[in-house]
Design an enzyme around this catalytic site. Sequence first.
Site, short mmCIF file in Angstrom:
data_model
loop_
_atom_site.label_atom_id
_atom_site.label_comp_id
_atom_site.label_asym_id
_atom_site.label_seq_id
_atom_site.Cartn_x
_atom_site.Cartn_y
_atom_site.Cartn_z
N HIS A 25 -70.38 84.35 -51.92
CA HIS A 25 -69.26 84.60 -52.95
C HIS A 25 -70.16 84.60 -54.50
O HIS A 25 -70.76 83.56 -54.48
CB HIS A 25 -68.34 83.61 -52.92
CG HIS A 25 -67.23 83.84 -51.81
ND1 HIS A 25 -66.11 83.44 -52.26
CD2 HIS A 25 -67.12 84.32 -50.53
CE1 HIS A 25 -65.48 83.88 -50.64
NE2 HIS A 25 -66.21 84.30 -49.83
N LYS A 194 -65.90 79.33 -41.25
CA LYS A 194 -66.42 80.57 -41.55
C LYS A 194 -67.87 80.33 -40.99
O LYS A 194 -68.53 79.64 -41.47
CB LYS A 194 -66.16 80.97 -42.88
CG LYS A 194 -66.80 82.13 -43.41
CD LYS A 194 -66.45 83.27 -42.73
CE LYS A 194 -64.76 83.43 -42.90
NZ LYS A 194 -64.50 84.76 -42.37
N ASP A 222 -65.02 81.39 -36.93
CA ASP A 222 -64.91 82.99 -37.26
C ASP A 222 -66.25 83.50 -37.93
O ASP A 222 -66.66 83.56 -39.30
CB ASP A 222 -63.91 83.24 -38.41
CG ASP A 222 -63.63 84.60 -39.28
OD1 ASP A 222 -64.43 85.49 -38.49
OD2 ASP A 222 -63.01 84.86 -39.94
N PRO A 223 -67.14 84.27 -37.16
CA PRO A 223 -68.24 84.77 -37.65
C PRO A 223 -68.25 85.90 -38.34
O PRO A 223 -69.30 86.56 -38.58
CB PRO A 223 -69.07 84.67 -36.23
CG PRO A 223 -68.38 85.02 -35.21
CD PRO A 223 -66.99 84.29 -35.71
N ASN A 224 -67.11 86.58 -38.39
CA ASN A 224 -67.03 87.94 -38.96
C ASN A 224 -67.89 89.05 -38.37
O ASN A 224 -68.68 89.70 -38.98
CB ASN A 224 -67.07 87.78 -40.44
CG ASN A 224 -65.90 87.45 -41.32
OD1 ASN A 224 -65.91 86.34 -42.05
ND2 ASN A 224 -64.92 88.02 -41.06
N HIS A 321 -54.10 85.65 -42.30
CA HIS A 321 -55.64 85.98 -42.85
C HIS A 321 -55.61 85.90 -44.46
O HIS A 321 -54.66 86.06 -45.05
CB HIS A 321 -56.10 87.07 -42.53
CG HIS A 321 -57.31 87.63 -43.43
ND1 HIS A 321 -57.24 88.51 -44.57
CD2 HIS A 321 -58.46 87.15 -43.19
CE1 HIS A 321 -58.52 88.60 -44.91
NE2 HIS A 321 -59.17 87.86 -44.11
N HIS A 350 -57.44 80.29 -48.89
CA HIS A 350 -58.65 79.94 -49.51
C HIS A 350 -58.31 79.24 -50.77
O HIS A 350 -58.99 79.08 -51.69
CB HIS A 350 -59.52 81.12 -50.31
CG HIS A 350 -60.15 81.96 -49.30
ND1 HIS A 350 -59.71 82.55 -48.12
CD2 HIS A 350 -61.49 82.35 -49.20
CE1 HIS A 350 -60.53 83.20 -47.50
NE2 HIS A 350 -61.85 83.12 -48.17
O1 GKR Z 1 -63.98 84.68 -48.33
O2 GKR Z 1 -66.00 85.14 -47.42
C1 GKR Z 1 -64.86 85.09 -47.29
C2 GKR Z 1 -64.00 85.20 -46.16
O3 GKR Z 1 -65.07 85.59 -45.02
C3 GKR Z 1 -63.08 86.58 -46.25
O4 GKR Z 1 -63.43 87.40 -47.05
C4 GKR Z 1 -62.55 87.02 -44.69
O5 GKR Z 1 -61.81 88.37 -45.18
O6 GKR Z 1 -61.40 85.20 -44.64
C5 GKR Z 1 -61.81 86.15 -44.16
C6 GKR Z 1 -61.67 86.32 -42.60
O7 GKR Z 1 -60.91 85.72 -42.05
O8 GKR Z 1 -62.21 87.25 -41.86
MG MG Z 2 -61.51 86.32 -40.08
#
Ligand code: GKR
Ligand code: MG
Length: 424
Positions: A25, A194, A222-224, A321, A350
């Site tokens: 960020h 995260k 949550d590894p996206n 989310h 957040h």
């Molecule tokens: O704020 O870095 C972040 C998160 O990764 C966010 O952008 C994601 O959209 O919170 C999110 C998620 O659950 O994937």
């Molecule tokens: Mg997520």
Amino acid sequence: MKITEIVLTPVAFRDPPLLNSAGVHEPWALRTIVEVHTDEGISGLGETYGDIAHIERLRQVVPSLIGLDAFALGPMHQRVAAALHGVTGFDTHGLTGKFSAPGTVDRVYSPFEVACLDIQGKAVGRPVVDLLGGAVRTEIPYSAYLFYKWAGHPSAKLGDEEPDQWGAALDPAGVVAQAKQLIDQYGFKSIKLKGGVFAPDQEVEAIKALREAFPGTPLRLDPNAAWHPETGIKVARELDGIVEYLEDPSPEIEGMAEVARSAPMPLATNMCVVSFEHLAPAVEQDAVQVILSDHHYWGGLTRSAKLAAICETFGIGLSMHSNSHLGISLAAMTHLAAATPNLTYACDTHYPWNAADDVVVPGVLSFKDGSLTVPSGPGLGVELDRDVLARLAENYRTCGIVKRDDTGYMQKFNPEYEKRRPRW
Ligand code: GKR
Ligand code: MG
């Protein structure tokens, strides 16, 4: 009750260096505050993304909403769709999935719908939750949303950062310390980490450290979409009995379906099912067992209620989310969660990372034991602090950021960095 004017105010607020699978960020997060005014003197609030391309799309639809009745939400959705003529938006971080033309309409429509529900609630003297069918719960649990993070934003190079109030979290001990800090302050009773930042083994170790430090607390990772399906399957097996769900281990519906076939726990997503057209293929392939709803891209609160009904029909669980946001969004999320019977997981937020800069007058949104009480005042039940709004609008004008770019910011300090999904 006719809409007479719509004011869009882009704002920027301080954001810590939170790490994710797209990078890190930047020092400023962006949002847009939407104010809808009517000929009866009642106004409503909405909050949405602050990237420049999104603001342009908001501006594009505003003229077509002037003169519309603030109760005419169906026609409002149609007018937004007509004004956008099949435009497809995009983001560069990709953390909320791929944009489609219908998904773009829902993203653009959402803050206007929320503002109109705020107006409707004020007009009839009832909270928004009552317009959504009434509260099935009055206390809304949120989860402690942990991030790997640097000690603070580097001024010139990595390693020279002045620590912020949270300090660094770059290993399991740092993650546990961050969880303690958030839980001591807010009382959260669920934890989400995260991931997608370090190699999966290290993130599994962090989850196991959290399990040891907080026995009995529901955990999520949550590894996206940072993992290949075979890695996702391996991690899922290692975390059997430890996480309540695993969020977006791998990219796309097909990748998630492959992991889901072997994963012992439910898989959740806010990346591969982010619009109504994704539901049929996801259901067909049994790719996800939990959807993280988000009114900012599912088309506001009433369309999120439709998503909830579809999830109920197909036996899919529902969570919520979040992205970096302020109090108008938090109030809207809380009303929606209160009115949604099958939203049974603690919601993500957040908010603790950004609360110091909130545009909403303090008092109404205050966490107790990890939950928020649904605001009881008419509409959303929150009020704008005009001085803060002016300050954050000035931040937007001077901060030099017009679109979220976690990857570019990471590359400033680590030029070799590449965004790769999957990476492991
Ligand atoms: O704020 O870095 C972040 C998160 O990764 C966010 O952008 C994601 O959209 O919170 C999110 C998620 O659950 O994937
Ligand atoms: Mg997520």
